[in-house]
Motif scaffolding. Structure first.
Motif: not given
Ligand code: SF4
Ligand code: SF4
Length: 480
Positions: A39-42, A112-118
């Motif tokens: 979802v976040t990348l989309g 779950y949400l940090c860009p580094q993790t994603v």
């Protein structure tokens, strides 16, 4: 009991990185992480292409940072540079939200949400698809270089670079009309600064998500250090429930202990939780700075427990206080609502309401004035006094607007706007283009023969001829 057994951890200023090969896992936390990742990348990659019609003179990109014209567009909201306080409000809101998340469930932002993790998760997924799971990757890294290994590594890095390039490419699309910029980038006609930013972000994404991974969280990010002050014993954290897990041992050893009437824990010391951890730590040593609270160790352990027919949740979101309570034979207590979390919730609500109110009541018309510095007044041949000003009119609406200009506070005064060709009831009419500011030179003539104070407060007012909206600004009328 387990606390006493935990080996003391040592930290050095510099430690050579041990390569981590996290094992893939399946489970509820992994599923949540996949859902959030896609979802976040989309949103990140596709949002610049979302259209939002604002009128013929306005950009039709839903989210746009228009640096050239000093505008920030977010769907129906358009912010001007003078309204930067909304951005400050958003940052404050984000900080309080992060604090609240931390008080309730530890570093869930990190997990779950940090860009580094994603992005690290995405890069790990690519690595697994090409090189295999943990065991195959360890074997491949230790193996000599062969054509197959070179091919696998080349394919992985090519895919990483492609993702990194898309990441940088998507970023610049937030600063210009996305479809137009994509065409310009493809034909080599985009501004140099766009290529530069894509290059910088391609490099940083490739290095941070491909190579540095957990090191960013452990050594570069300040959040693990700050969160200690925001967490208390009632914060939920991924925890090894040592009250249930200890003493550890194989299934056979545990059966023997139980047969002798001795205590035996549920942990079978299989190290599946360690193998799954992207930070390469053992959660059974207790809460550690490196732990990003991703829950993958809990998924790995649940799979083991299910195979053994034991209850899941040996590693789970829990609090220190509850583990200690259970050891004392008391039931667990979950205190999500406590002074700390309530305070953050109230602050979020307060800032949110203040921002919404400010947004709902914001004015679409603005006026500022600058008095001439030299001369501050002019005495005309007929004895009357004239002051000069520069007025700046703001029209935040996407249509051209016409305003009458009047001045209050100086009875009998006359106002003239240089260049104004129309007037109504003796008031000059000023036109301002859609979503524009207009600078107008204005002359105010004091009443002839009247005795004037050296400094008389006056008010300039503009009134929209169509809607009646007004804006005003105070200044001074100077006299000898
Ligand atoms: S210890 Fe568990 S929750 Fe913490 S980073 Fe490792 S896998 Fe994630
Ligand atoms: S996965 Fe569970 S059973 Fe295995 S070592 Fe970790 S805590 Fe113990």
């Amino acid at each position: 009991m387990a606390e006493a057994q935990a080996a003391p951890r040592t930290y050095t200023l510099y430690e050579a990185r041990k390569r981590i090969h996290p094992q893939s896992v399946k489970g509820k936390f992994r599923s949540i992480k996949w859902a959030i990742l896609w979802v976040t990348l989309g949103i990140y990659y596709l949002l610049p292409f979302l259209r939002w019609h604002r009128g013929p003179h306005e950009p039709s990109q839903a989210v746009l940072i228009d640096l050239a014209n000093g505008r920030f567009y977010f769907f129906f909201i358009e912010l001007w540079p003078q309204e930067v306080y909304y951005i400050m409000g958003l940052l404050i809101l984000a900080a309080f939200t992060l604090f609240l998340m931390n008080a309730v469930a530890g570093r869930i932002w990190c997990g779950y949400l940090c860009p580094q993790t994603v992005w690290t998760d995405l890069f790990l997924w690519v690595e697994r698809v090409i090189e295999g799971d943990r065991r195959e990757r360890i074997k491949l890294d230790a193996a000599p270089w062969t054509a197959k290994k070179i091919g696998q590594k080349a394919a992985k890095h090519a895919l990483w670079l492609m993702i990194a390039w898309w990441t940088g490419g998507a970023w610049v699309l937030y600063f210009a009309d996305a479809p137009t910029l994509v065409k310009a980038l493809a034909t080599g006609e985009a501004p140099l600064v766009a290529y530069l930013w894509i290059g910088i972000l391609t490099f940083t994404t490739y290095v941070l998500a491909g190579f540095m991974r957990e090191q960013v969280c452990t050594y570069m990010c300040p959040w693990p250090r700050i969160q200690g002050a925001l967490t208390d014993e009632h914060s939920l954290n991924i925890s090894y429930r040592y009250d249930r897990g200890e003493p550890r041992g194989s299934v056979k050893k545990s059966a023997q202990l139980k047969a002798q009437g001795l205590p035996a824990g549920d942990c079978v010391d299989c190290f599946q939780c360690v193998a799954a951890c992207p930070a390469g730590i053992d959660i059974r040593d207790g809460l550690q700075m490196e732990c990003i609270q991703c829950g993958l160790c809990a998924d790995a352990c649940d799979a083991v427990m299910l195979k053994l027919g034991r209850p899941t949740g040996l590693i789970a979101y829990d609090t220190d206080a509850n583990i200690k309570r259970r050891m004392r034979g008391e039931p667990p207590v979950y205190k999500v609502l406590r002074a700390r979390s309530l305070l953050y919730a109230v602050l979020i609500l307060g800032v949110g309401i203040a921002m919404l109110t400010a947004l709902a009541t914001r004015s679409f018309t603005g006026l500022s004035a600058l008095h001439d510095r030299n001369p501050i007044y002019v005495t005309l041949a007929d004895g009357s006094i004239r002051n000069g000003y520069t007025l700046r009119l703001l029209n935040k609406r996407p249509i051209e607007r016409r305003f009458t200009l009047e001045v209050d506070g100086l009875p009998g005064a006359r106002v003239e706007a240089v260049g104004a060709v129309e007037a109504r009831d003796g008031k000059p009419i000023l036109t301002v283009g859609p979503d524009r500011t207009e600078e107008v030179r204005v002359l105010v003539f004091g009443p002839q023969g009247a005795h004037l104070d050296p400094s008389t407060p006056i008010v300039f007012r503009i009134v929209d001829l169509a809607s009646g909206e007004t804006a005003s600004v105070a200044d001074l009328f100077k006299a000898p």
